[in-house]
Scaffold this active site. Structure first.
Site, PDB file in Angstrom:
ATOM      1  N   LYS A  75      15.271  11.794  15.506  1.00 17.05           N
ATOM      2  CA  LYS A  75      15.490  10.465  14.948  1.00 17.05           C
ATOM      3  C   LYS A  75      15.869   9.468  16.049  1.00 17.05           C
ATOM      4  O   LYS A  75      15.332   8.358  16.108  1.00 17.05           O
ATOM      5  CB  LYS A  75      16.588  10.521  13.892  1.00 17.05           C
ATOM      6  CG  LYS A  75      17.030   9.170  13.359  1.00 17.05           C
ATOM      7  CD  LYS A  75      18.462   9.165  12.919  1.00 17.05           C
ATOM      8  CE  LYS A  75      19.436   9.350  14.034  1.00 17.05           C
ATOM      9  NZ  LYS A  75      19.759   8.164  14.821  1.00 17.05           N
ATOM     10  N   GLN A 121      24.178  13.541   7.798  1.00 16.20           N
ATOM     11  CA  GLN A 121      23.273  14.679   7.913  1.00 16.20           C
ATOM     12  C   GLN A 121      23.749  15.865   7.076  1.00 16.20           C
ATOM     13  O   GLN A 121      24.910  16.273   7.154  1.00 16.20           O
ATOM     14  CB  GLN A 121      23.133  15.087   9.386  1.00 16.20           C
ATOM     15  CG  GLN A 121      22.166  16.200   9.647  1.00 16.20           C
ATOM     16  CD  GLN A 121      20.738  15.852   9.236  1.00 16.20           C
ATOM     17  OE1 GLN A 121      20.322  14.713   9.352  1.00 16.20           O
ATOM     18  NE2 GLN A 121      20.004  16.842   8.760  1.00 16.20           N
ATOM     19  N   ASP A 146      18.812   7.180   3.494  1.00 14.22           N
ATOM     20  CA  ASP A 146      18.340   8.496   3.057  1.00 14.22           C
ATOM     21  C   ASP A 146      17.894   8.474   1.600  1.00 14.22           C
ATOM     22  O   ASP A 146      17.212   9.385   1.135  1.00 14.22           O
ATOM     23  CB  ASP A 146      19.442   9.548   3.233  1.00 14.22           C
ATOM     24  CG  ASP A 146      19.148  10.519   4.362  1.00 14.22           C
ATOM     25  OD1 ASP A 146      17.981  10.590   4.797  1.00 14.22           O
ATOM     26  OD2 ASP A 146      20.073  11.217   4.803  1.00 14.22           O
TER      27      ASP A 146
END
Length: 297
Positions: A52, A96, A119
């Protein structure tokens, strides 16, 4: 057999985003800023966050990583989230997953500001997605939809079978494919561990999306001739013949299944790349939404 090449699509999307970000900078505006919060040292998580960061730098998006030890407490993490929610220089961020067992992921996700939830996991965004309203779509389902759209895979009136009902991939993508949209308008069957006659259901699929978390679960005798197969799985299998000591495979037996398909996504080089693309697209979207509200963009 034709490949649904995620690497090529990601490269194309990066070029599109790079042009948009360059235009933002040319107007003397701050570029989009994506942050990632990482608790612990899970190898897959570390790899994803590194990918990322690299992708952000390639398109001109600012990237920050907040990494904490495995024993970081839930309350400490909630304080970090509160800080990120109120940081005006950050447009979007991800926490995450997976988190360590002592941290409740649902509590954490629900604490993220929906406006920065790139997300797409917050109930607010999932609810708006279900209603067909503008929202942040989870990165992997968004990437899959981009893959279908950009390779001009017809979904209207097709039978799409989704293996796996997680809120990260299976359930959102089943909703997206059933919506009145393009791509969309498919008849969707969502399968899971309690589904009976799974092989027969898979054999009826025009489009088979596999996110079941088991290496080589889907075999050639489960796939219809001329179908489209999208493999979301990714697994490291020990392999002493490889320099790294492992081979990366998906949920689909690619070698045998690909002989029967019209289109198939490889692992690696498929959906994983599109997840990165989806996250970058959501980050630019978050920047635009924040600046439109502030009458800047």
């Amino acid at each position: 057999m034709k490949l649904l090449d995620g690497r090529t699509l990601l490269a194309n999307i990066k070029e599109e985003l790079k042009s948009e970000v360059a235009a933002i900078i040319d107007h003397n505006e701050r570029p989009p800023h994506l942050a990632a919060v990482l608790v612990g040292n899970d190898p897959s998580s570390l790899s994803y966050v590194a990918s990322k960061e690299k992708a952000c730098h390639q398109v001109g998006i600012t990237s920050s990583v907040y990494q904490y030890p495995e024993n970081f407490t839930e309350n400490e993490l909630l304080r970090v989230i509160d800080f990120l929610n109120n940081d005006q220089d950050i447009d979007g961020y991800i926490v995450q997953l997976p988190l360590p067992p002592h941290i409740d992921p649902n509590k954490i996700i629900q604490s993220i500001s929906p406006d920065k939830d790139v997300d797409g996991f917050h109930p607010y965004n999932l609810g708006r997605m279900m209603m067909g309203q503008p929202s942040f779509i989870p990165a992997t389902p968004l990437g899959i939809m981009q893959m279908l759209e950009r390779y001009q895979i017809e979904t209207e009136g097709k039978h799409c079978v989704v293996l796996g009902r997680s809120m990260i991939v299976g359930t959102p993508v089943s909703i997206l494919l059933s919506r009145k949209a393009k791509p969309g308008n498919a008849t969707v069957t969502l399968c899971h561990s309690y589904t009976q006659n799974l092989k027969e259901i898979c054999l009826s699929a025009d489009i088979l999306i596999v996110a079941i978390g088991k290496p080589h679960f889907v075999t050639a005798d489960m796939v219809k001739e001329g179908s489209v197969v999208i493999d979301v799985g990714i697994h490291r299998i020990p392999d002493s013949t490889k320099e790294k000591g492992y081979t990366i495979v998906g949920d689909v037996d690619f070698e045998e299944v690909s002989k029967k398909t019209e289109w198939i996504s490889p692992v690696p080089g498929g959906v994983g790349n599109m997840t990165i693309a989806g996250l970058l697209m959501n980050t630019l979207k978050a920047w635009k939404q924040r600046n439109i509200r502030q009458n800047i963009y």
